[in-house]
Scaffold this active site. Structure first.
Site, PDB file in Angstrom:
ATOM      1  N   GLY A  79       0.810  -1.211   0.000  1.00 56.80           N
ATOM      2  CA  GLY A  79       0.000   0.000   0.000  1.00 56.80           C
ATOM      3  C   GLY A  79       0.844   1.261   0.000  1.00 56.80           C
ATOM      4  N   ASN A 130      14.128  -9.743  12.492  1.00 57.31           N
ATOM      5  CA  ASN A 130      14.421 -10.676  11.408  1.00 57.31           C
ATOM      6  C   ASN A 130      15.184  -9.929  10.308  1.00 57.31           C
ATOM      7  OD1 ASN A 130      14.325 -12.234   9.000  1.00 57.31           O
ATOM      8  ND2 ASN A 130      12.562 -13.359   9.792  1.00 57.31           N
ATOM      9  N   PRO A 131      16.517 -10.050  10.322  1.00 58.75           N
ATOM     10  CA  PRO A 131      17.322  -9.249   9.388  1.00 58.75           C
ATOM     11  C   PRO A 131      17.030  -9.538   7.918  1.00 58.75           C
ATOM     12  CG  PRO A 131      18.720 -10.626  10.806  1.00 58.75           C
ATOM     13  CD  PRO A 131      17.316 -10.861  11.237  1.00 58.75           C
ATOM     14  N   GLU A 137      10.185   2.472   6.366  1.00 62.72           N
ATOM     15  CA  GLU A 137      10.225   3.730   5.626  1.00 62.72           C
ATOM     16  C   GLU A 137      11.597   4.389   5.569  1.00 62.72           C
ATOM     17  OE1 GLU A 137       6.000   5.684   6.474  1.00 62.72           O
ATOM     18  OE2 GLU A 137       6.645   4.247   7.973  1.00 62.72           O
ATOM     19  N   ILE A 140       1.428  -6.264   5.343  1.00 56.43           N
ATOM     20  CA  ILE A 140       1.348  -5.592   4.037  1.00 56.43           C
ATOM     21  C   ILE A 140       2.553  -5.931   3.165  1.00 56.43           C
ATOM     22  CG2 ILE A 140       0.010  -3.768   5.124  1.00 56.43           C
ATOM     23  CD1 ILE A 140       2.426  -1.912   4.712  1.00 56.43           C
ATOM     24  N   GLY A 141       3.300  -6.934   3.613  1.00 57.08           N
ATOM     25  CA  GLY A 141       4.484  -7.333   2.864  1.00 57.08           C
ATOM     26  C   GLY A 141       5.749  -7.135   3.669  1.00 57.08           C
ATOM     27  N   THR A 142       5.555  -6.537   4.857  1.00 56.51           N
ATOM     28  CA  THR A 142       6.704  -6.250   5.701  1.00 56.51           C
ATOM     29  C   THR A 142       7.164  -7.475   6.486  1.00 56.51           C
ATOM     30  OG1 THR A 142       5.046  -5.436   7.221  1.00 56.51           O
ATOM     31  CG2 THR A 142       6.238  -3.798   5.967  1.00 56.51           C
ATOM     32  N   VAL A 200      11.565  -0.574  10.176  1.00 55.87           N
ATOM     33  CA  VAL A 200      12.420  -0.292   9.025  1.00 55.87           C
ATOM     34  C   VAL A 200      11.641  -0.099   7.720  1.00 55.87           C
ATOM     35  CG1 VAL A 200      14.499  -1.397   9.888  1.00 55.87           C
ATOM     36  CG2 VAL A 200      12.771  -2.781   8.716  1.00 55.87           C
TER      37      VAL A 200
END
Lengths: 326, 731, 180
Positions: B229, B622-623, B696, B456-458, B694
């Site tokens: 989004g 989670n790198p 943005e 959302i994909g993160t 992380v």
């Protein structure tokens, strides 16, 4: 999208019989389906010609190449005879669209590709090409990607194809079948300038069908290349492109053919610029002169004045690439 | 807590669903009796509807209804208390057209093909059509809002030997997630179930319930997978209400998919900003004053403040500062937050100005930034919780090879190509939203965590599993994550890079409560494995209940089965820090972006070769997923810097490049080589694990670093994005 | 203008009782094709694209719509073994064709090597463009494509990933190419 009748034709004769009225042929679909969704094309009959036996690429008796109208862009681009004999065509095809679209798009369809002008593609905007007499929303509007050569006060739409620029430099011929029989049209005569009738883009008459494109045999010693400039690195139409075919011996240009894309209302060839290079040394100075000749008649619009300079650099770079080491 | 699963680069737990086409996105919902809705947008931007003739459309095959103002049913304006919405006017509320593409009607038919055909046959005539105001030059309509002020910046500026006074412009950008906005709405006479493309199921539920005029309990919002989004799907848009209204009237499930063209018109965009930055410094580079005054455009009805000065007051130290923001009205659909709102366009301006200041000082731009490192947040006058900006810059310099930079314009070449190197700092806020979670430990040895947030994909699915695994010792593969449903405990909005920070207290709290219940169960009743023992003597570790003094203990699921209990559960809650009145600490993430561009003047070709980015965003849960976020931001930054601009026709007001061929975003071939480093300093002021976020920060500073690199390569300073070919032809 | 007035003015006068349908009723067309190994005979609206037919008629929703104009690649499927944009062809054009969608490539329990590589290399974020990326990548394996990352990136440029997971996607593809 308006309702339409769908038929299939598996031979040229069948296709010609089915044609008529506002029927449209569809092969790859990449132009027609796109424009039907936009309401730009509204045929009441669609004739699927994709299964006609016209997908072949073959050597002709004179050692030239015949490319069937239904040969897919990807197949032509990777065909050994094209890769070896006509690198400019292979490079142009591979610079166009995406791998998926190249798997769909056909030689004939690409030949008849419509402009990407946003005014043409949006039925809410004025466009003389789509709706003759309605005006041109691109003049004074969004025209960054539009033509600077061959325009009229009715239309400034740029020709979008890469393939056709290469075919123009290769002096290809378009083979056409129609109700009155078959005919051949040199590609230089195939496209029309917009003038007062931008809705007419080619000499193709209603009911006619492109069956193949032929290219003359590669001239001995000729080298060729295609250079495409655009904003992003891939999957975008040209802001300027150049197809160059040249023979250089001992640093002197014996023969050169130049066509440019992204800047003209049709694939743009300038015989004067070619003539100016013949017999001249292959130097940056001569290339600049030729570029100056090609762009001398340029008529920039509100947003695309930069194309004059960009096209010059494009042509000079393409000429440099082709003549290097010769 | 034994650290096993936190900080591990685990693959996404939802990966197999995503790669096999099995992940269910909103438009993948298909219901019996479902109909297709196609909205019609206005073809003017300023005027009113005179008449709407749907007779032809109504007579077409398959057409069920053409909705317009007269028959759509009641749609209300949501109150500010309900939640966030950037276009508050309900769709079809009046006949006034304020922007191009504003919905004027909705066609519903049995099939998508029938609905689209009919939509093209609805005739709308307009009256009172005036030239739209879509002017590019911005001047504030009202008195600017003073965001921050300290000292006397004007006097300090005048008194300083080195100055920069420049105006920077960022264009309107359209989010363009590849998933189209969509709603599948169902209504059973009482209950709405809305399958939505939303970054916030709870906000969506609360706002939609007011728009539809029904209790919150009567609206359920579901999004199991969201095709991203970037802010464009944070809050409801007009199509959401239209789809629900159509379902209400027709009592049939309605699928409405916004077209790509309409996504340029009616679902928000990053507004155009115009920012004047004035900097002054002493000859040694000490910043003596900083003024950052921004204007953004907004729609005709609603306020929208882009807040470009978000990071300005605290990023560098200076005694004299002024930050203002202002708005101006345009006949354009309302803007909304786009990835890194405020800071991303703001940092383009301020970081570009620092680069210009460094030049004016003849100073290395990294050194200039180091020179002005503050010891505390001078805007709020509070300490930083955890700030490692200096290390970002120095480590980034090292990794990039910055010391090899030759300063003169066009002086670096490689393989016949001119290289340009540029640097920029970046920063982004870190905070928490309210969040609640429920964790269940099941008798089959698995766990389940439920929270009404969304992935959302993160990587939220995976992060929740990791948190439960960390707390309980149950393998993360055995943790079932349930989210994306407003019937679950309220979870955070996927916005502001705040989800991970927000969920930590809630999930850990819920897991602890569930573990406590398991321990209690293991001690109560004669059959219990620790019958008669004091619960305080036991602990839950590695998925087992064990005595503190030692021993193997028993698996928790054995204890549950022994007690004939299917599950024990716990609830947890975390409270918001976002928008806090008087924070104790200044909590932000920081980073440094180093960019190399390649410039070939002979063909006017500019490409971004490589990017080194060092990010200080707290502890990484989670790198693998975090790195992807930053890499993706960099790619979006390449688009922002070089390609992206939504262009409005000055005559019609239409966004004219409203498609993915004319609105150019970065492709595979445009992606530079990206080297991401995380400093991994836990920020425990924000949550006990010290994780910030992380999503943005990686975008902030990319455009300014690229613009700086372009200057270094070409000598052309581009202050108005994007950096198109035509701006470089003079180089 | 009141809501009632709006209706009478705008709608009522323009809906005569004897209104003629403006266009001929949509004709239908038969198409027989194979989808993921299953031979199917359908009667379709000629206007229905292959994409919408796969999704809305056959329920194969793994193939995604991102632009509907061949500009993003999310709808990529294989037709007769080659990758194409399913949004730009009518289903009716695929009589006799063999179509493979993401569902036919592999399942969550039995992933195709390319699908597994995307999981391993995190070659996605939101996952929406992913089926298209994977169908493209799987087709690329049997296309002429140079060995470098740049070659792969160019060949994959018809698949836009707005999340920007390009570096990982290329790594996933290269891992399959070097293993294969």
């Amino acid at each position: 999208m308006n309702a339409f009748a769908f038929t299939r034709a598996d031979s040229v004769a069948g296709a010609l019989r089915a044609a008529g009225g506002d029927a449209k042929f569809v092969a790859g679909g990449t132009t027609l389906v796109d424009l039907m969704k936009l309401g730009v094309e509204n045929p009441t009959t669609v004739i699927d010609i994709s299964r006609m036996p016209l997908a072949g690429v073959s050597r002709m008796p004179d050692n030239g190449l015949q490319i069937g109208a239904l040969a897919r862009n990807a197949d032509v681009a990777h065909h050994p005879d094209v890769v070896n004999g006509y690198p400019v065509l292979s490079q142009a095809l591979l610079a166009g669209a995406s791998a998926q679209l190249r798997n769909m798009a056909t030689t004939g369809g690409n030949l008849l590709q419509r402009t990407r002008c946003v005014a043409f593609r949006d039925t809410a905007m004025a466009c003389n090409k789509r709706s003759p007499g309605s005006g041109c929303a691109a003049i004074g509007g969004f025209n960054r990607n539009l033509a600077i050569l061959g325009t009229s006060d009715r239309c400034i739409a740029s020709h979008p194809s890469d393939q056709n620029v290469a075919l123009t430099a290769l002096e290809a011929t378009v083979q056409i079948s129609g109700p009155k029989g078959e005919r051949s049209v040199p590609i230089g005569d195939f496209y029309l300038l917009p003038g007062d009738t931008p809705e007419r883009e080619t000499v193709l008459e209603p009911g006619e069908l492109v069956t193949s494109v032929t290219v003359p045999p590669p001239a001995p010693g000729a080298k060729s290349a295609y250079l495409k400039l655009r904003d992003r690195a891939s999957y975008e139409f040209a802001l300027a492109s150049a197809a160059v075919v040249a023979i250089v011996r001992g640093g002197t240009i014996e023969r050169v053919r130049i066509a440019m894309g992204g800047i003209g209302t049709k694939p743009w060839r300038n015989l004067e610029a070619e003539a100016a290079l013949h017999g001249k040394p292959a130097t940056a100075e001569q290339f600049a002169k030729a570029a100056q000749i090609v762009l001398s008649d340029a008529k920039p619009q509100s947003q695309n004045g930069f194309k004059v300079e960009l096209a010059k650099r494009c042509l000079i770079a393409a000429l440099t690439t082709v003549t290097q080491g010769a | 807590m034994a650290s096993s699963v936190l900080g591990q680069a685990l693959p996404r737990i939802d990966g197999p669903l995503k790669v096999s086409g099995s992940a269910e996105y909103t438009t993948d919902r298909i219901f019996e009796n479902m109909v297709y809705a196609v909205p019609i947008g206005s073809t003017i931007a300023n005027g009113r509807i005179a008449a709407l003739d749907a007779s032809q459309a109504r007579a077409m095959p398959g057409v069920i209804e053409v909705f317009h103002r007269g028959n759509v049913g009641e749609l209300y304006k949501a109150s500010p208390k309900a939640g966030m919405i950037d276009e508050t006017r309900p769709p079809l509320a009046d006949d006034v057209i304020r922007y191009y593409g504003q919905y004027v009607a909705l066609v519903v038919a049995e099939t998508f093909e029938q609905a689209t055909a009919a939509a093209s046959c609805v005739k709308v005539t307009y009256a009172g059509v005036d030239a739209p105001n879509v002017a590019l030059e911005l001047s504030a309509d009202d008195e600017p809002n003073e965001v921050d002020r300290r000292g006397d910046p004007a006097a300090a500026y005048e008194a300083s030997p080195v100055k920069v006074d420049q105006t920077y412009v960022t264009p309107a950008e359209t989010h363009n997630p590849i998933e189209l906005h969509a709603t599948v709405a169902t209504y059973d006479g009482e209950q709405f179930t809305l399958y939505e493309t939303t970054q916030s199921v709870f906000n969506h539920r609360n706002v939609m319930s007011e728009i539809l005029g029904v209790p919150r309990e009567n609206v359920r919002v579901i999004v199991k997978f969201l095709g991203s989004g970037f802010g464009g799907k944070l809050w409801p848009w007009p199509h959401d209400a239209l789809a629900a209204a159509a379902a209400r009237e027709l009592r049939r499930p309605v699928k409405l998919v916004v077209t790509r063209k309409q996504m340029f018109e009616t679902v928000g965009h990053r507004p155009r900003t115009q920012q004047r930055v004035r900097l002054s410094a002493d000859r040694d580079g000490t910043l003596t004053s900083l003024r950052h005054e921004s204007i953004n455009d907004a729609g005709m009805l609603d306020e929208y403040d882009e807040n470009c000065g978000e990071a300005t007051p605290y990023l560098y130290g200076t005694p004299n500062l002024l930050v203002t923001s202002a708005q101006t009205r345009r006949n354009i659909g309302p803007p909304t937050a786009m990835r890194g709102p405020g800071a991303v366009p703001g940092l383009f301006a301020t970081e570009s100005a620092y680069d210009e200041l460094a030049l004016a000082l003849d100073m290395d731009p990294v050194q200039l930034r180091l020179r002005n490192e503050p010891t505390r947040d001078q805007g709020l006058d509070i300490p930083f919780s955890s700030r490692h900006y200096v290390e970002c810059l120095t480590l980034g310099s090292e990794k990039f090879g910055w010391s090899e930079r030759s300063r003169a314009v066009g002086s670096m070449r490689k393989d016949g190509v001119i290289l340009g190197w540029g640097v920029s700092g970046c920063s982004w806020l870190a905070a928490r939203f309210d969040a609640e979670a429920r964790v269940e430990l099941l008798a089959d040895g698995s766990a389940r965590v439920a929270m009404g947030t969304q992935d959302i994909g993160t990587g939220t699915y995976t992060v929740l599993a990791q948190l439960v695994a960390e707390a309980t010792g149950i393998p993360h593969e055995r943790v079932v994550v349930e989210l994306g449903d407003s019937r679950l405990p309220p979870g955070p909005t996927s916005g502001g890079s705040m989800v991970t920070a927000s969920v930590i207290p809630a999930v850990l709290g819920a897991a602890r409560e569930a573990m406590k219940s398991a321990i209690e169960l293991a001690t109560s009743g004669p059959q219990a494995p620790f019958a008669g023992r004091d619960a305080g003597d036991l602990r839950f570790a590695g998925g087992r209940i064990v005595a503190r003094r030692g021993g193997k203990g028993v698996p928790f699921d054995a204890a549950l089965r022994k007690a004939s209990v299917s599950r024990v559960s716990g609830s947890g809650k975390g409270q918001r820090t976002f928008g806090q009145e008087h924070p104790k600490y200044s909590i932000h993430s920081y980073g440094a972006q180093f960019v190399e561009v390649a410039w070939q003047p002979e063909i006017a070709r500019l490409r971004v070769n490589r990017v080194v980015t060092v990010i200080d965003a707290g502890r990484m849960i989670n790198p693998r997923l975090a790195r992807n976020q930053v890499e993706g931001s960099v790619v979006m930054g390449v688009g922002m810097a070089l390609f992206e601009e939504t262009r409005y026709d000055p005559r019609s007001g239409a966004p004219v490049n409203s498609n993915l061929a004319d609105y150019v975003v970065a492709t595979h071939a445009d992606a530079p080589h990206i080297d991401v480093t995380f400093l991994d300093y836990p920020d425990t002021e924000l949550n006990e694990l010290g994780a910030r976020g992380v999503g943005e920060i990686g975008l902030a500073g990319i455009a300014s670093a690229i613009a700086a690199a372009v200057y270094h390569a070409t000598g052309v300073r581009v202050r108005t994005l994007p950096i198109e070919i035509e701006k470089l032809l003079s180089a | 203008m009141s809501s009632q007035a709006f209706v009478s003015e705008a709608v009522a006068p323009t809906a005569p009782a004897n209104a003629q349908p403006p266009a001929t009723a949509p004709k239908v067309v038969e198409v027989v094709f194979t989808v993921n190994g299953n031979r199917l005979a359908l009667v379709v609206d000629p206007r229905a694209t292959l994409l919408d037919t796969l999704r809305e008629t056959l329920g194969l929703t793994g193939t995604k719509k991102g632009c509907d104009h061949g500009q993003c690649g999310a709808c990529t499927v294989h037709v007769n073994g080659r990758r194409v944009n399913s949004c730009l062809s009518f289903a009716a054009m695929h009589d006799g064709d063999e179509v493979t969608t993401i569902e036919g490539l592999g399942t969550p329990e039995n992933l195709h090597p390319m699908q597994a590589a995307f999981v391993e290399h995190d070659g996605y974020q939101c996952g929406y463009c992913t089926p298209g990326q994977i169908m493209s990548a799987a087709a690329l394996l049997s296309e002429p494509c140079g060995p470098s990352n740049a070659d792969v990136a160019e060949s994959m440029s018809g698949n836009i990933c707005r999340c920007g997971a390009y570096q990982n996607i290329v790594a996933a593809i290269q891992s399959v190419r070097t293993q294969g």
